[in-house]
Design a protein around this motif. Sequence first.
Motif: not given
Length: 583
Positions: A133-136, A279-286, A349-355
Amino acid sequence: MIAPEQNSELPNPQNTASASWRRDLTWLALILVAWFGLFLGSRPLSNPDEGRYTEIPREMAATNDYVTPRLNGVKYFEKPPLLYWLTALTIEVAGVNEWTARAWVAIFATLGCLATYAAARGLFGRAAGWWAAVVLATMLLYYTLSRVVILDMPVSVFVATALFAFLFGIRTPAGPGRRWLFWAFYASMALAVLSKGLIGFLLPCTVAFVWLLVFNQWKRLRPCHPFTGALVLLAIAAPWHVLAARANADFAQFYFIHEHWTRFTTTVHERYQPWWYFAPVLLVGIFPWTVFAFQTLRENARGGWRAIRNERADEWFFIVWAVVIFLFFSKSQSKLPPYILPIFPALAVLIGKWLADAWRARTAPGLRAGLAVYAIFSALLGLALALWPLVWSVPEKHAAATKLIIGESIWFAVIFLGSAAALAWCLRRGKMRRALVVMTAGFALWLASGNHLGDELDTRSTKSLSLELARRLAPGDTVYSVGEYIQDVAPYTGRTINVAIDFDPTADDDPFGELTFGVRAEPEKAASRFIDKAEFTRRWFAESRAYAFVQKRKADRYFSSLPHTVVGETSRYLLLVNKPAAH
């Protein structure tokens, strides 16, 4: 022998878990409402999108016609009406302003984070839920679009809830629980269709199909309740489409063919971008969570294909989700940055699980590497923000705005340089958890502070001129938008306006852009308000009092030979009147 007393005071694990869920969701909802609601009305409606998507519900509320969307009085079938309906309700209650226009987008952003928390917690535990939730909530593009009245936020939330429901549905044994989850899957798709069209159905179904195919999960699909689910979907999504088609003979061809098939397969909307655009939109967007994206992917790829297929098929559901939607919009001939927003909950969800796993491990090397990269970026960005006013020569026409922006830049530099220094201190002492909190808090502070920058940089807004006009308007006065349809004039003045454009009436082109379809659909209603330059010139002389909005660069083209008085101006627009009021 006395029987042991029943230990009724011991906590019931099921009740404890339910209480934990309720407590977390309550606190998270309160935090998110404050987070997305803060400064929501701090800047004017932006052109063109916010002006457009505020005016349509304003006209719905004014006319009580909730079947046929209209923009500046003409039919507008480019998008379905769910957000229009919701915004019209808030306008009926509290009038037209930036808060009522943006309230539902912020609400949907909140719901998206709550759904992501619930999915991550249900799959990977409580810590993963909180981090997801924090990541999103702090992803750059997600937060930015929570402040903008466009349709991508609601459709993203409903696509996400559909896919979350699908994944939990196939994990649940046959019975009422599974049935309700699949009904939620179908209902969410229906609401996504009502938010932004057929992609609301197409994207979740494609993601589910590809995942089932690649990971050979077909057995888990039964039962998926397709017949009752189809009834749920049609009961929600079909009524408006049927009513709109019955009320408008030209609806089906324009809405289904022109706005879906033609938009996807051709460049008719003039939004063509190269295949790699997203691709750059995604990398900057997240960002800032981009610094942990590689670590997350590497963790989920551990053990090779056999381990992935046998042990981590559910985790890879989210990777398939992101890849399919990314490729879908990359293939489209119409591209804009907000289109890939439905990817973000899956990545959260994926990044949150890893964190969450890294937080428990404390010494995860990937965590240290990501934090170090972010610290370097913060230091470089902070230095750039601090130094640019010394090396950039400010054009005179931007001098006033630049003074304000320089003040913001200094504050931003303090945030980034302070974050870099604090991160360096934490990393040197091995305090990984504290460093992660510093990174999150620093970036969140920058996001919140940036809300005021939009007001300073937005030269397209006519808010000050429109409010001045609303104060001056008398019955019988006429208002024109000259050279283009300026989207935010109508919602700020509370009335539809006339549009005058220099075009050849005999030519078969699109003189009024997105309004051309509506103008031609009802010529008997629109012809008197959408006019060419010659007719505008005649009326400007004839009318007792007429006002006109025009870009400064177009003013000579229309007004060089016409009498006019400047009522007000911005850096971009002029507000003119043909005959000043007598004093």
